[in-house]
Design a protein around this motif. Structure first.
Motif, PDB file in Angstrom:
ATOM      1  N   UNK A 167       8.246  16.651  10.033  1.00  0.00           N
ATOM      2  CA  UNK A 167       7.169  16.416   9.071  1.00  0.00           C
ATOM      3  C   UNK A 167       6.766  17.711   8.381  1.00  0.00           C
ATOM      4  N   UNK A 168       6.588  17.636   7.073  1.00  0.00           N
ATOM      5  CA  UNK A 168       6.071  18.775   6.316  1.00  0.00           C
ATOM      6  C   UNK A 168       4.548  18.735   6.414  1.00  0.00           C
ATOM      7  N   UNK A 217       3.051  11.611   2.561  1.00  0.00           N
ATOM      8  CA  UNK A 217       3.701  12.061   3.787  1.00  0.00           C
ATOM      9  C   UNK A 217       5.136  12.432   3.416  1.00  0.00           C
ATOM     10  N   UNK A 218       5.583  13.584   3.864  1.00  0.00           N
ATOM     11  CA  UNK A 218       6.929  14.041   3.518  1.00  0.00           C
ATOM     12  C   UNK A 218       7.626  14.587   4.751  1.00  0.00           C
ATOM     13  N   UNK A 235       9.883  10.795   1.403  1.00  0.00           N
ATOM     14  CA  UNK A 235       8.486  10.940   1.025  1.00  0.00           C
ATOM     15  C   UNK A 235       7.851   9.553   0.982  1.00  0.00           C
ATOM     16  N   UNK A 236       6.622   9.462   1.437  1.00  0.00           N
ATOM     17  CA  UNK A 236       5.874   8.208   1.397  1.00  0.00           C
ATOM     18  C   UNK A 236       4.629   8.437   0.552  1.00  0.00           C
ATOM     19  N   UNK A 281       0.806  -1.223   0.000  1.00  0.00           N
ATOM     20  CA  UNK A 281       0.000   0.000   0.000  1.00  0.00           C
ATOM     21  C   UNK A 281       0.838   1.271   0.000  1.00  0.00           C
ATOM     22  N   UNK A 282       2.090   1.202   0.452  1.00  0.00           N
ATOM     23  CA  UNK A 282       2.907   2.413   0.545  1.00  0.00           C
ATOM     24  C   UNK A 282       4.273   2.196  -0.085  1.00  0.00           C
TER      25      UNK A 282
END
Length: 231
Positions: free
Chosen positions: A207-208, A195-196, A100-101, A89-90
């Motif tokens: 986390x951004x 997610x970055x 980055x995810x 999934x990721x």
């Protein structure tokens, strides 16, 4: 110094009543003026704020598209070169100073047959002797079959309990009920997410923020007047 109404003359009482009425009228007029000012502020500022938020939303949408578009070739090559499961999934892409995810999440969901399975499980529990071992099992079942706020079961907990039922109580209504619940599992895919994070020289990740709730206001921006007061 307090004044007793009984000590006032008729004329003084009339004057006091007049003053109170005038004060009340002033308060009423001030309230009316304040309400009008609130409406004027809303009419002036709300369209501007809404436009700014719409622009921010569009900017996030564009950035999301840009991120996924930028890594399409990377992900295809990763699949071709490394070989990954179609159920993955990721996907994490990282450098020493950034990560980055990309991926999607799955929301648990069950069809109506899960209720039949739950009924069988509880029927089995009701048939047990009232001893310490049975009480322990009931506590385990209640914990693992507890529904969340949306009324859904946790698929990981269902799997754990199903394995326990098959190992410890095979060929029982317990195992049959858990099988029904598992077969009723109908997950749904949530939206694609990003997610970055940035990573500083000490390896600390930051986390951004990619949603408006996560974004911090400036530290010197004071909204303490909106917080509860200790009275």
């Amino acid at each position: 110094m307090s004044i007793k109404l009984s000590d006032l003359s008729k004329e003084e009482k009339a004057e006091l009543a007049k003053q109170l009425a005038a004060e009340k009228q002033t308060e009423k007029e001030q309230r009316t003026a304040n309400l009008k000012a609130l409406e004027e502020i809303a009419q002036e500022q709300l369209p501007i704020v809404i436009e700014q938020l719409q622009n921010a939303s569009q900017a996030l949408e564009n950035a999301k598209l840009f991120a996924y578009t930028s890594f399409i070739d990377y992900l295809k090559l990763k699949i071709e070169t490394i070989g990954i499961s179609s159920t993955q999934k990721t996907h994490t892409i990282s450098l020493p100073n950034a990560k980055i995810i990309l991926g999607y999440r799955v929301t648990d969901g069950y069809d109506d047959n899960a209720n039949y399975g739950l009924a069988l499980v509880h029927k089995f529990l009701g048939s047990l002797a009232k001893d310490a071992e049975s009480a322990k099992l009931m506590k385990l079942v209640n914990r693992l079959l507890q529904k969340n706020a949306k009324g859904d079961l946790d698929s990981k907990k269902v799997l754990e309990l199903s394995q326990h039922a098959n190992e410890e109580y095979p060929n029982t209504e317990f195992a049959e009920g858990m099988a029904l619940i598992q077969n009723a599992y109908k997950p749904t895919m949530s939206k694609w997410f990003i997610e970055a994070t940035t990573i500083d020289g000490q390896g600390v990740e930051k986390t951004i923020p990619l949603n408006i709730t996560s974004c911090d206001l400036p530290k010197d921006f004071d909204l303490s007047f909106l917080l509860p007061k200790n009275e």
